[in-house]
Scaffold this motif. Structure first.
Motif, PDB file in Angstrom:
ATOM      1  N   ALA A 138       8.428   0.408   6.387  1.00  0.00           N
ATOM      2  CA  ALA A 138       9.774  -0.161   5.469  1.00  0.00           C
ATOM      3  C   ALA A 138       8.918  -1.965   6.341  1.00  0.00           C
ATOM      4  O   ALA A 138       8.831  -1.946   5.390  1.00  0.00           O
ATOM      5  CB  ALA A 138      11.230  -0.404   4.991  1.00  0.00           C
ATOM      6  N   ALA A 139       9.521  -1.712   7.384  1.00  0.00           N
ATOM      7  CA  ALA A 139       9.501  -2.720   8.302  1.00  0.00           C
ATOM      8  C   ALA A 139       8.082  -3.101   7.840  1.00  0.00           C
ATOM      9  O   ALA A 139       7.615  -4.832   7.773  1.00  0.00           O
ATOM     10  CB  ALA A 139       9.272  -2.696   9.684  1.00  0.00           C
ATOM     11  N   ALA A 140       6.559  -2.508   8.658  1.00  0.00           N
ATOM     12  CA  ALA A 140       5.110  -2.891   7.991  1.00  0.00           C
ATOM     13  C   ALA A 140       4.572  -3.535   6.706  1.00  0.00           C
ATOM     14  O   ALA A 140       4.251  -4.390   6.231  1.00  0.00           O
ATOM     15  CB  ALA A 140       4.107  -1.682   8.320  1.00  0.00           C
ATOM     16  N   GLU A 141       5.259  -2.926   5.571  1.00  0.00           N
ATOM     17  CA  GLU A 141       5.588  -3.251   4.331  1.00  0.00           C
ATOM     18  C   GLU A 141       5.729  -4.591   3.921  1.00  0.00           C
ATOM     19  O   GLU A 141       5.131  -5.427   2.947  1.00  0.00           O
ATOM     20  CB  GLU A 141       5.316  -2.257   3.366  1.00  0.00           C
ATOM     21  CG  GLU A 141       4.789  -1.205   3.465  1.00  0.00           C
ATOM     22  CD  GLU A 141       3.366  -1.155   3.066  1.00  0.00           C
ATOM     23  OE1 GLU A 141       3.020  -1.887   2.387  1.00  0.00           O
ATOM     24  OE2 GLU A 141       1.894  -0.484   3.208  1.00  0.00           O
ATOM     25  N   GLY A 142       6.316  -4.838   4.351  1.00  0.00           N
ATOM     26  CA  GLY A 142       8.249  -5.683   4.462  1.00  0.00           C
ATOM     27  C   GLY A 142       7.241  -7.521   5.292  1.00  0.00           C
ATOM     28  O   GLY A 142       7.278  -8.077   4.565  1.00  0.00           O
ATOM     29  N   ALA A 143       6.669  -6.796   6.109  1.00  0.00           N
ATOM     30  CA  ALA A 143       5.734  -8.096   7.011  1.00  0.00           C
ATOM     31  C   ALA A 143       4.092  -7.850   5.831  1.00  0.00           C
ATOM     32  O   ALA A 143       4.349  -9.383   5.610  1.00  0.00           O
ATOM     33  CB  ALA A 143       5.233  -7.646   8.250  1.00  0.00           C
ATOM     34  N   ALA A 144       3.817  -6.692   5.443  1.00  0.00           N
ATOM     35  CA  ALA A 144       2.430  -7.561   4.937  1.00  0.00           C
ATOM     36  C   ALA A 144       2.948  -8.106   3.386  1.00  0.00           C
ATOM     37  O   ALA A 144       1.881  -9.617   3.344  1.00  0.00           O
ATOM     38  CB  ALA A 144       2.039  -6.158   4.717  1.00  0.00           C
ATOM     39  N   SER A 145       4.038  -8.088   3.014  1.00  0.00           N
ATOM     40  CA  SER A 145       4.222  -8.646   1.696  1.00  0.00           C
ATOM     41  C   SER A 145       4.613 -10.337   2.173  1.00  0.00           C
ATOM     42  O   SER A 145       4.461 -11.021   1.347  1.00  0.00           O
ATOM     43  CB  SER A 145       5.745  -8.502   0.896  1.00  0.00           C
ATOM     44  OG  SER A 145       6.105  -9.028   0.200  1.00  0.00           O
ATOM     45  N   ALA A 146       5.519 -10.708   3.008  1.00  0.00           N
ATOM     46  CA  ALA A 146       5.985 -11.779   3.589  1.00  0.00           C
ATOM     47  C   ALA A 146       4.922 -12.786   3.873  1.00  0.00           C
ATOM     48  O   ALA A 146       4.186 -13.365   3.908  1.00  0.00           O
ATOM     49  CB  ALA A 146       6.729 -11.702   4.633  1.00  0.00           C
ATOM     50  N   GLU A 147       3.576 -12.217   4.640  1.00  0.00           N
ATOM     51  CA  GLU A 147       2.310 -13.209   4.804  1.00  0.00           C
ATOM     52  C   GLU A 147       1.566 -13.440   4.242  1.00  0.00           C
ATOM     53  O   GLU A 147       1.364 -14.831   4.498  1.00  0.00           O
ATOM     54  CB  GLU A 147       1.775 -11.904   6.025  1.00  0.00           C
ATOM     55  CG  GLU A 147       2.071 -10.955   7.286  1.00  0.00           C
ATOM     56  CD  GLU A 147       1.146 -10.186   8.090  1.00  0.00           C
ATOM     57  OE1 GLU A 147       0.263 -10.064   7.569  1.00  0.00           O
ATOM     58  OE2 GLU A 147       1.262  -9.460   9.031  1.00  0.00           O
TER      59      GLU A 147
END
Length: 292
Positions: A138-147
């Motif tokens: 979830a953290a990694a995908e959240g970061a990917a979305s924000a990036e």
């Protein structure tokens, strides 16, 4: 965990997010002494928060992950620019629509510093619900979305924090949620967002106005002055969607985004039935292209 189950959980979060967004968008700043509406006199419109959350969830449904190129194209293709997009987002949309790469435009925004706005956080609760069984994912995908829209580390941290919060509460559906702040802090990168969340956790049981004065109410449209108060509200009112949303409107600031974040996370925990029926019926229908 089937993709269909993940999607159902994410749609619950999207329902809470979009209704919160719509209520916040109809509210008036506290200094005008007009309360957020109780009985809907008309359709309540939502903002870019909901529009981008729909694009994000559509990409997850089609790819099973945050395909960043697909997400950038979806954000640009589905944007209705009257939905309160900020100047940075409008530049992003124009650049991508004309064939430009999302990384190139992000690197140029805000004199090369990148956006540290709250856009990565405002749309991400459905993603957290989708990946609720793996907080690191979830953290990694959240970061990917924000990036895709935020090159600044604080903008990315805001997306990570809310994705993890939504994942954590979804994993505890029907049960008490332990260690919300500790769990979010454990996955949020060091910086202003992290420090604000830690401080918000120290202000439990304080009046909302006092907390907003200290950690922010989103008035600067930044992740550091939005995410901490959103998490404080979730922690204080996780079992009362309506009170949580009203709390977001009573402190002013970026009321629609604050309510979108809070509403998405609470509905991720309880399901869409926690949203007042009258509010859901008043919310403008979701985009016609969104057919999940």
């Amino acid at each position: 965990m089937t993709d269909r189950t993940r999607l159902a959980l994410a749609i619950d979060a999207l329902t809470g997010l979009s209704v919160g967004d719509a209520v916040g968008n109809q509210a008036f700043p506290p200094h005008l002494r007009v309360r957020a509406p109780i009985h809907p006199p008309e359709v309540w419109s939502w903002t870019d928060d909901t529009q981008m959350a729909c694009s994000l969830l559509d990409v997850l449904d089609r790819h099973g992950t945050v395909d960043q190129n697909a997400l950038a194209k979806a954000f640009a293709a589905h944007a209705e620019t009257f939905r309160d997009y900020g100047m940075g987002a409008l530049q992003f949309i124009d650049h991508v629509l004309h064939g430009g790469g999302w990384r190139a435009i992000n690197a140029k925004l805000f004199d090369g510093a990148g956006s540290w706005g709250n856009g990565g956080a405002m749309r991400v609760a459905p993603l957290g619900a989708y990946f609720h069984d793996d907080l690191r994912k979830a953290a990694a995908e959240g970061a990917a979305s924000a990036e895709v829209t935020h090159a600044h580390p604080e903008g990315i941290a805001g997306g990570v924090a809310i994705a993890v919060a939504a994942a954590h509460v979804t994993a505890h559906r029907g049960r008490a949620v332990p260690d919300l702040f500790e769990t979010v802090l454990a996955h949020t990168p060091a910086g202003d967002v992290h420090d604000g969340i830690r401080r918000a956790g120290e202000l439990r049981d304080r009046p909302a106005s006092e907390v907003a004065d200290e950690v922010g109410n989103g008035s600067r449209i930044s992740a550091p002055d939005t995410v901490p108060f959103a998490l404080w509200t979730i922690g204080e009112h996780l079992d009362d969607y309506e009170t949580a949303i009203r709390t977001c409107t009573l402190v002013g600031g970026d009321m629609d985004t604050m309510a979108a974040i809070v509403g998405g996370v609470i509905a991720a925990h309880h399901g869409a039935l926690c949203v007042p029926t009258e509010w859901l019926e008043a919310r403008e229908p979701l985009p016609r292209w969104f057919t999940l």
